[in-house]
Write a protein that holds these residues in place. Structure first.
Motif, PDB file in Angstrom:
ATOM      1  N   SER A 130       0.796  -1.222   0.000  1.00  0.00           N
ATOM      2  CA  SER A 130       0.000   0.000   0.000  1.00  0.00           C
ATOM      3  C   SER A 130       0.832   1.278   0.000  1.00  0.00           C
ATOM      4  CB  SER A 130      -0.923   0.016   1.220  1.00  0.00           C
ATOM      5  OG  SER A 130      -0.150  -0.061   2.400  1.00  0.00           O
ATOM      6  N   LEU A 131       2.154   1.153   0.070  1.00  0.00           N
ATOM      7  CA  LEU A 131       2.993   2.344   0.192  1.00  0.00           C
ATOM      8  C   LEU A 131       3.696   2.649  -1.121  1.00  0.00           C
ATOM      9  CD1 LEU A 131       4.615   1.762   3.699  1.00  0.00           C
ATOM     10  CD2 LEU A 131       2.627   3.163   3.130  1.00  0.00           C
ATOM     11  N   VAL A 132       3.687   3.928  -1.484  1.00  0.00           N
ATOM     12  CA  VAL A 132       4.449   4.372  -2.646  1.00  0.00           C
ATOM     13  C   VAL A 132       5.905   4.507  -2.229  1.00  0.00           C
ATOM     14  CG1 VAL A 132       4.805   6.276  -4.245  1.00  0.00           C
ATOM     15  CG2 VAL A 132       2.488   5.534  -3.690  1.00  0.00           C
ATOM     16  N   LYS A 133       6.796   3.895  -2.992  1.00  0.00           N
ATOM     17  CA  LYS A 133       8.218   3.909  -2.685  1.00  0.00           C
ATOM     18  C   LYS A 133       9.004   4.531  -3.827  1.00  0.00           C
ATOM     19  CE  LYS A 133       8.057   1.472   1.202  1.00  0.00           C
ATOM     20  NZ  LYS A 133       8.545   1.988   2.508  1.00  0.00           N
ATOM     21  N   ARG A 134      10.228   4.999  -3.500  1.00  0.00           N
ATOM     22  CA  ARG A 134      11.070   5.681  -4.478  1.00  0.00           C
ATOM     23  C   ARG A 134      12.353   4.922  -4.786  1.00  0.00           C
ATOM     24  NH1 ARG A 134       9.520  11.438  -4.033  1.00  0.00           N
ATOM     25  NH2 ARG A 134      11.532  12.052  -4.871  1.00  0.00           N
ATOM     26  N   THR A 135      12.565   3.809  -4.137  1.00  0.00           N
ATOM     27  CA  THR A 135      13.804   3.054  -4.308  1.00  0.00           C
ATOM     28  C   THR A 135      13.572   1.881  -5.242  1.00  0.00           C
ATOM     29  OG1 THR A 135      14.420   3.637  -2.047  1.00  0.00           O
ATOM     30  CG2 THR A 135      15.648   1.857  -3.092  1.00  0.00           C
TER      31      THR A 135
END
Length: 123
Positions: free
Chosen positions: A101-106
């Motif tokens: 459910s989390l937007v991540k940048r890695t």
């Protein structure tokens, strides 16, 4: 999950392109979708990501105001509209997906990857 990216090409500085990424699975609606870029000799870096509900987006600082990520659940496709392109945007662009459910940048937070599409911006 198979991802198929398309839409890259050669464009002059100041021009626009729209990248598309089609997903093969019905679970597309539950996936976080992201776009990453990798320039020659550089590491893969975050461009944009969108939540599965479409109400949350993140952008790299260098892309804010110029790039827009969106998704169409009926077509199981995520898009990256790129405007005001500069030569610094030249790279292979990859779409990616992650569960949760989390937007991540890695990049390592994403487990599904498309094959990449080349964007070349000439000066």
């Amino acid at each position: 999950v198979q991802l198929q990216a398309s839409g890259g090409g050669l464009v002059q500085a100041g021009g626009s392109l729209r990248l598309s990424c089609a997903a093969s699975e019905r679970i597309f609606g539950s996936l976080i979708m992201g776009w990453f870029s990798q320039a020659p000799g550089k590491e893969r870096e975050f461009v944009a990501a969108i939540s599965h509900t479409r109400d949350y987006r993140q952008y790299a600082d260098s892309k804010k105001g110029r790039f827009t990520i969106s998704r169409d659940h009926a077509k199981s496709t995520v898009y990256l509209q790129m405007n005001s392109l500069t030569p610094e945007d030249t790279a292979v662009y990859y779409c990616a997906a992650r569960e949760g459910s989390l937007v991540k940048r890695t990049p390592t937070d994403y487990i599904y990857w498309g094959q990449g599409t080349l964007v070349t911006v000439s000066s």
